[in-house]
Design a protein around this motif. Structure first.
Motif, short mmCIF file in Angstrom:
data_model
loop_
_atom_site.label_atom_id
_atom_site.label_comp_id
_atom_site.label_asym_id
_atom_site.label_seq_id
_atom_site.Cartn_x
_atom_site.Cartn_y
_atom_site.Cartn_z
N ALA A 1 11.45 95.99 -24.47
CA ALA A 1 11.08 95.00 -25.48
C ALA A 1 12.16 93.92 -25.58
N TYR A 2 11.79 92.79 -26.15
CA TYR A 2 12.74 91.69 -26.35
C TYR A 2 13.71 92.06 -27.46
N ALA A 3 15.00 91.97 -27.16
CA ALA A 3 16.06 92.21 -28.14
C ALA A 3 16.69 90.86 -28.49
N THR A 4 17.25 90.76 -29.68
CA THR A 4 17.83 89.50 -30.15
C THR A 4 19.30 89.38 -29.77
N LEU A 5 19.66 88.24 -29.19
CA LEU A 5 21.06 87.93 -28.93
C LEU A 5 21.67 87.33 -30.19
N VAL A 6 22.89 87.71 -30.50
CA VAL A 6 23.60 87.20 -31.66
C VAL A 6 24.44 86.01 -31.24
N VAL A 7 24.32 84.91 -31.98
CA VAL A 7 25.08 83.69 -31.69
C VAL A 7 26.25 83.61 -32.66
N ASN B 1 28.31 79.12 -31.88
CA ASN B 1 27.46 78.43 -30.90
C ASN B 1 27.56 79.02 -29.49
N ALA B 2 27.89 80.31 -29.38
CA ALA B 2 27.99 80.96 -28.08
C ALA B 2 27.42 82.37 -28.16
N THR B 3 26.91 82.84 -27.04
CA THR B 3 26.44 84.22 -26.95
C THR B 3 26.58 84.70 -25.51
N THR B 4 26.71 86.01 -25.35
CA THR B 4 26.78 86.63 -24.02
C THR B 4 25.58 87.56 -23.86
N TRP B 5 24.88 87.40 -22.75
CA TRP B 5 23.75 88.25 -22.40
C TRP B 5 24.26 89.22 -21.35
N SER C 1 20.31 76.44 -33.57
CA SER C 1 20.18 75.22 -34.38
C SER C 1 21.23 74.20 -33.97
N ALA C 2 21.99 74.51 -32.93
CA ALA C 2 23.01 73.62 -32.38
C ALA C 2 23.14 73.94 -30.89
N ASN C 3 23.96 73.18 -30.19
CA ASN C 3 24.15 73.43 -28.77
C ASN C 3 24.63 74.87 -28.55
N LEU C 4 24.15 75.49 -27.47
CA LEU C 4 24.46 76.89 -27.19
C LEU C 4 25.16 77.03 -25.85
N ALA C 5 26.25 77.79 -25.84
CA ALA C 5 26.92 78.20 -24.61
C ALA C 5 26.48 79.64 -24.32
N LEU C 6 25.68 79.81 -23.27
CA LEU C 6 25.13 81.11 -22.89
C LEU C 6 25.86 81.62 -21.66
N THR D 1 24.07 75.33 -22.27
CA THR D 1 24.86 75.41 -21.05
C THR D 1 24.93 76.88 -20.65
N ILE D 2 24.85 77.13 -19.36
CA ILE D 2 24.80 78.51 -18.86
C ILE D 2 25.98 78.75 -17.93
N THR D 3 26.66 79.89 -18.15
CA THR D 3 27.76 80.31 -17.29
C THR D 3 27.39 81.63 -16.62
N THR D 4 27.53 81.66 -15.30
CA THR D 4 27.39 82.89 -14.52
C THR D 4 28.58 82.91 -13.57
N THR D 5 29.10 84.08 -13.27
CA THR D 5 30.24 84.19 -12.37
C THR D 5 29.76 84.70 -11.01
N GLY D 6 30.10 83.97 -9.95
CA GLY D 6 29.77 84.41 -8.60
C GLY D 6 28.39 84.02 -8.13
N PHE D 7 27.70 83.15 -8.88
CA PHE D 7 26.35 82.75 -8.51
C PHE D 7 26.22 81.23 -8.50
N THR D 8 25.48 80.71 -7.54
CA THR D 8 25.16 79.30 -7.48
C THR D 8 23.89 79.09 -8.30
N GLN D 9 23.97 78.20 -9.27
CA GLN D 9 22.85 77.97 -10.17
C GLN D 9 21.98 76.80 -9.70
N LYS D 10 20.68 76.98 -9.84
CA LYS D 10 19.70 75.90 -9.68
C LYS D 10 18.90 75.89 -10.97
#
Length: 132
Positions: free
Chosen positions: A34-40, A43-47, A60-65, A89-98
């Motif tokens: 099921a969908y779980a809620t991320l806590v911000v 203005n940042a959260t980690t998935w 409700s403002a810019n998010l750094a994910l 904005t999305i951050t991943t380590t070791g991956f090229t984003q498209k």
């Protein structure tokens, strides 16, 4: 029918967590996570993908994910409820984003931010207009 998998994230006959080294499971025994809620916070959260691949967030403002514990072959969906024009904005380590679709100045509404991880590439897709 049967589904051949390497790792299952979700529930198997009422057992939560990750089930490894499974060669075949009847489809009737698989219940999606099921969908779980991320806590911000600030203005940042980690998935953390090890806790599930379907999440939701309200912004409700810019998010750094930041997305962590990605593995080749994963795919996920983030339901984003935007209550005030915001960018992501999305951050991943070791991956090229498209990125397909704009992550900037999202109008008020609800969006699906879907992603697929293949090798060292991760593709993100978000609609340009809200669905609700």
């Amino acid at each position: 029918g049967d589904v051949s998998i390497g790792t299952l994230s979700g529930y198997l006959k009422g057992t939560a967590g990750v089930v490894g080294a499974v060669s075949s499971i009847p489809e009737s025994d698989i219940t999606p996570t099921a969908y779980a809620t991320l806590v911000v916070t600030s203005n940042a959260t980690t998935w953390d993908c090890s806790t599930g691949l379907n999440k939701r967030v309200t912004i409700s403002a810019n998010l750094a994910l930041t997305i962590v514990n990605l593995v080749d072959g994963m795919s996920g969906d983030l339901v984003v409820n935007v209550s005030s024009i915001s960018s992501i904005t999305i951050t991943t380590t070791g991956f090229t984003q498209k990125k397909y679709g704009s992550l900037t100045s999202k109008p008020i509404g609800k969006y699906h931010l879907c992603w697929i991880c293949e090798g060292t590439n991760i593709d993100f897709n978000i609609t340009d207009t809200p669905y609700a």
